[in-house]
Design an enzyme around this catalytic site. Structure first.
Site, short mmCIF file in Angstrom:
data_model
loop_
_atom_site.label_atom_id
_atom_site.label_comp_id
_atom_site.label_asym_id
_atom_site.label_seq_id
_atom_site.Cartn_x
_atom_site.Cartn_y
_atom_site.Cartn_z
CD GLU A 149 39.00 27.61 33.11
OE1 GLU A 149 39.84 27.78 32.21
OE2 GLU A 149 38.93 28.35 34.11
CD GLU A 174 37.27 32.63 32.48
OE1 GLU A 174 37.31 31.82 33.40
OE2 GLU A 174 36.44 32.53 31.54
#
Length: 712
Positions: free
Chosen positions: A143, A164
């Protein structure tokens, strides 16, 4: 940016044990006269075995580095900013050890906000920013790069993912919002949902480039040097990065629908993370980043304070930590070297074992059986599988030839096993047969050789009882398919000595299996629990509950497959045999279904048929339906679920009392790695605790508060 600094300082106080990542800024002159450049390197000061992570203090360090380059960019001192990692590692995301400690929703919200506040500063700098994915990048590591203007990736990069959802979170530092806006919703769904729910599948460097996540790809040897030359060309305007236009119409909607179908197929609505991620992806269609970030923070905080993530982290720690340091294993210095392996049997299971041993140990492996045709078929299977690895480019020609030469067959056990150090039997699951095989093997093997049995339910002690040296017999129970399921139940018989056990654990480690020490008791761990579980399903069907009701009752657990599909995979005959073994040992709790016996006697491979070969839509086989003799007691789905879970909780409680394994954690580790039970359940005991089943059945929970739940 005082707010961010204060936010991170407060969060850091909650994470006293953080392994802190530094963000070193150095300056260099780019080639081609492209100007002075600031390069930020993320490094926790440890080697590649301790990957770089982002806890609050680490984010604060990156924030400070950005303070510096932000000023330099505003003052015109630099033409660009790059971010990369230490050798072999870019960054692997948030520090989960800290997440486990959080007790309040507002603290969890601060984690999401802190990451966003730091990362989005990269996209707001007055100069272009570049992420150089030089090594493993996961979660927040991916990210931080998405917030940059451009990205390059190493062709040698071994692992890249947004894992995640697999753990019970969402990519909450920009992943759900930025990725679909970069590569389109469908590809983003593949990375965020599909790969995560497919046992956390990793991408290689080339795939990262092909997906459009990276703008350029370079070889690992001179990756940074080539990335900087490319950067200079971009800054000089000599290279223009073209990105495809994103379809924000029907294609976006269809991608989200596809994501929901994947989530339904994997977790059946039983775990919220995938659905929360899809909501954010859906809302990101209009490119409103601020709204997307806010939704990510909210989802992140909700999930951090929820049971799925706590179970997911617990499961992750079991596999990564406990699985690598098995409870009760003897000192590894007692292990004997293994330079030749014997396999008794040449059927499918034995052949799979031979393939695994030769691939991982790279020592001679010899198979025996009762006739030459079986031996040839077994050796042929192994050679064929090695040829497939060669065709796929997994091994080269030289290695393929070496491995094939190492696998042979023989009808003569004395010639085959006379110099073997480790002999494993994989013959018919019948005590007399196995005792006879071990007597024959003991007569010809060296004094130091370990004798291992792949039995799934029989007593290792009884198997060894007629031998001169029962101390060298050990249970070595693999799960099918051998190449995929990581679990190896290592069984200590009554007389098994520490040297035999240590050798078994040493071999398991070389085989790259997750070894769990289990007591010699009927069906050990996984098969005992699954047989009790399946037995109750079978009981309610036999008593009168419709098959589809019994199957649907278990869907809220989000298991990888329904009970009767699992029975089909295991094989009804094996299921029947194990239930008979356990009924003999524990007749008051384990039943033998006469309906299942009828199915086996009719030669049926399962309860279902599939229309037009469609594996996704099984239907009850009319011939099986005609065989079933049912009573008139019809239960609801909820009643079935209660009965099944109560039975499982009772069985696990009894197994722990009997000392079958050291702790409840080992039960969960076995179910996760040997039966594919989901991370979001944490195996089974956190789920039973959470649903109140453990207290109802056993009067206490299996795990202490905070172990797989929010701390008190």
């Amino acid at each position: 940016m005082t707010n961010t600094a204060e936010l991170l300082k407060g969060a850091a106080e909650l994470f006293p044990g953080e392994v802190v990542t530094q963000a070193h800024v150095r300056h260099l002159d780019l080639p081609l006269g492209a100007g002075r450049f600031a390069l930020i390197t993320l490094d926790n000061g440890l080697d590649h075995t301790k990957p770089t992570t982002f806890g609050p203090a680490s984010l604060a360090n990156l924030n400070t580095a950005i303070d510096q380059v932000e000023k330099e960019a505003a003052d015109g001192e630099i033409t660009g900013v790059g971010i990369t990692g230490k050798p072999f590692i870019f960054a692997v995301g948030a520090d989960l050890k800290g997440v486990e400690l959080l007790k309040r929703h507002e603290d969890a919200l601060a984690i999401g906000k802190g990451g966003h506040d730091v990362f989005k500063r990269l996209s707001a700098l007055a100069v272009p920013t570049f992420a150089y994915y030089n090594g493993a990048a996961m979660g927040g590591g991916v990210e931080v790069g998405l917030h940059c203007s451009y990205r390059t990736v190493s062709a040698a990069l071994p692992a890249f993912s947004l894992p995640e959802v697999f753990l019970g979170l969402v990519p909450g530092w920009g992943g759900c919002t930025l990725l679909p806006n970069l590569i389109g919703a469908d590809r983003a769904v593949s990375v965020i949902i599909e790969n995560s729910l497919n046992q956390n599948k990793q991408l290689k460097g080339e795939q990262v480039y092909d997906l459009g996540i990276a703008d350029a790809i370079f070889e690992g040897a001179d990756f940074l040097e080539q990335s900087l030359i490319w950067t200079a060309s971009v800054l000089k305007g000599e290279i223009e990065v073209a990105r495809p236009e994103i379809d924000r119409g029907d294609a976006w909607h269809e991608a989200v629908v596809r994501g929901r179908a994947i989530a339904d197929g994997k977790v059946h609505g039983a775990a919220p993370a995938a659905y929360r991620a899809l909501e954010i992806i859906d809302a990101a269609r209009n490119g409103d980043l601020a709204r997307g970030y806010e939704a990510e923070e909210k989802a992140l905080a909700d999930l951090i304070m929820g049971s799925e993530l706590r179970s997911g982290i617990y499961a992750f720690n079991l596999v990564q930590k406990r699985g690598k340091r098995p409870a009760g294993a003897p000192d590894k210095s007692l292990a004997r070297p293994v330079s030749k392996v014997g396999v008794v049997g040449a059927g499918l299971m034995a052949s799979q074992l031979a393939l695994l041993f030769v691939r991982r140990l790279e020592v001679p492996v010899v198979l025996t059986d009762i006739d030459q045709e079986r031996v040839d078929k077994g050796v042929g299977y192994v050679h064929g599988e090695i040829d497939k690895l060669l065709l796929k480019g997994r091994i080269n020609k030289d290695k393929a030839n070496r491995l094939k030469a190492a696998v042979t067959g023989s009808l003569d056990k004395a010639a085959a096993f006379g110099d073997a150090d480790f002999v494993i039997e994989a013959v018919f699951e019948e005590m007399g047969v196995k005792q006879k095989v071990f007597a024959e093997v003991e007569a010809v093997v060296p004094e130091h050789a370990i004798l291992a049995t792949n039995t799934s339910s029989l007593s290792v002690s009884e198997m060894a009882s007629q031998l001169r040296h029962p101390e060298r017999v050990v249970g070595f129970h693999f799960f099918n398919p051998v190449a995929i399921l990581p679990l190896l139940e290592i069984v200590r018989g009554e007389k098994t000595d520490d040297a035999a056990l240590a050798t078994a654990f040493g071999v398991a480690k070389k085989l790259k299996k997750t070894a769990v020490l289990v007591k010699d008791a009927p069906a050990f761990v996984v098969n005992r629990i699954l047989t009790r579980f399946m037995g109750e399903i079978q009981n309610v069907i036999d008593e009168g509950t419709p098959v589809d009701t019994a199957e649907r009752a278990i869907e809220p657990l989000g298991l990888p497959m329904s009970p009767l599909v699992l029975l089909e995979l295991v094989g009804p005959a094996i299921g029947l045999h194990v239930s008979e073994t356990l009924h003999g040992a524990f007749p008051e709790r384990f039943t033998v279904s006469e309906n299942l016996r009828r199915v086996v006697e009719a030669g049926k491979r399962g309860f279902y048929v599939r229309a037009d070969g469609n594996s996704a839509k099984p239907e009850l086989d009319p011939e099986v339906a005609a065989l079933l003799q049912q009573g008139d007691t019809v239960l609801t789905e909820e009643q079935v679920r209660t009965r099944v879970l109560d039975a499982v909780a009772q069985e696990i409680g009894l197994m722990l009392e009997e000392g079958i394994v050291a702790e409840a954690q080992d039960i969960d580790l076995c179910l996760i790695t040997g039966a594919g039970w989901p991370f979001h359940l944490g195996g089974i005991t956190p789920y039973l605790d959470r649903e109140g089943v453990s207290e109802r059945v056993n009067g206490k929970t299996f795990l202490a508060q905070g172990v797989a739940s929010v701390p008190a």
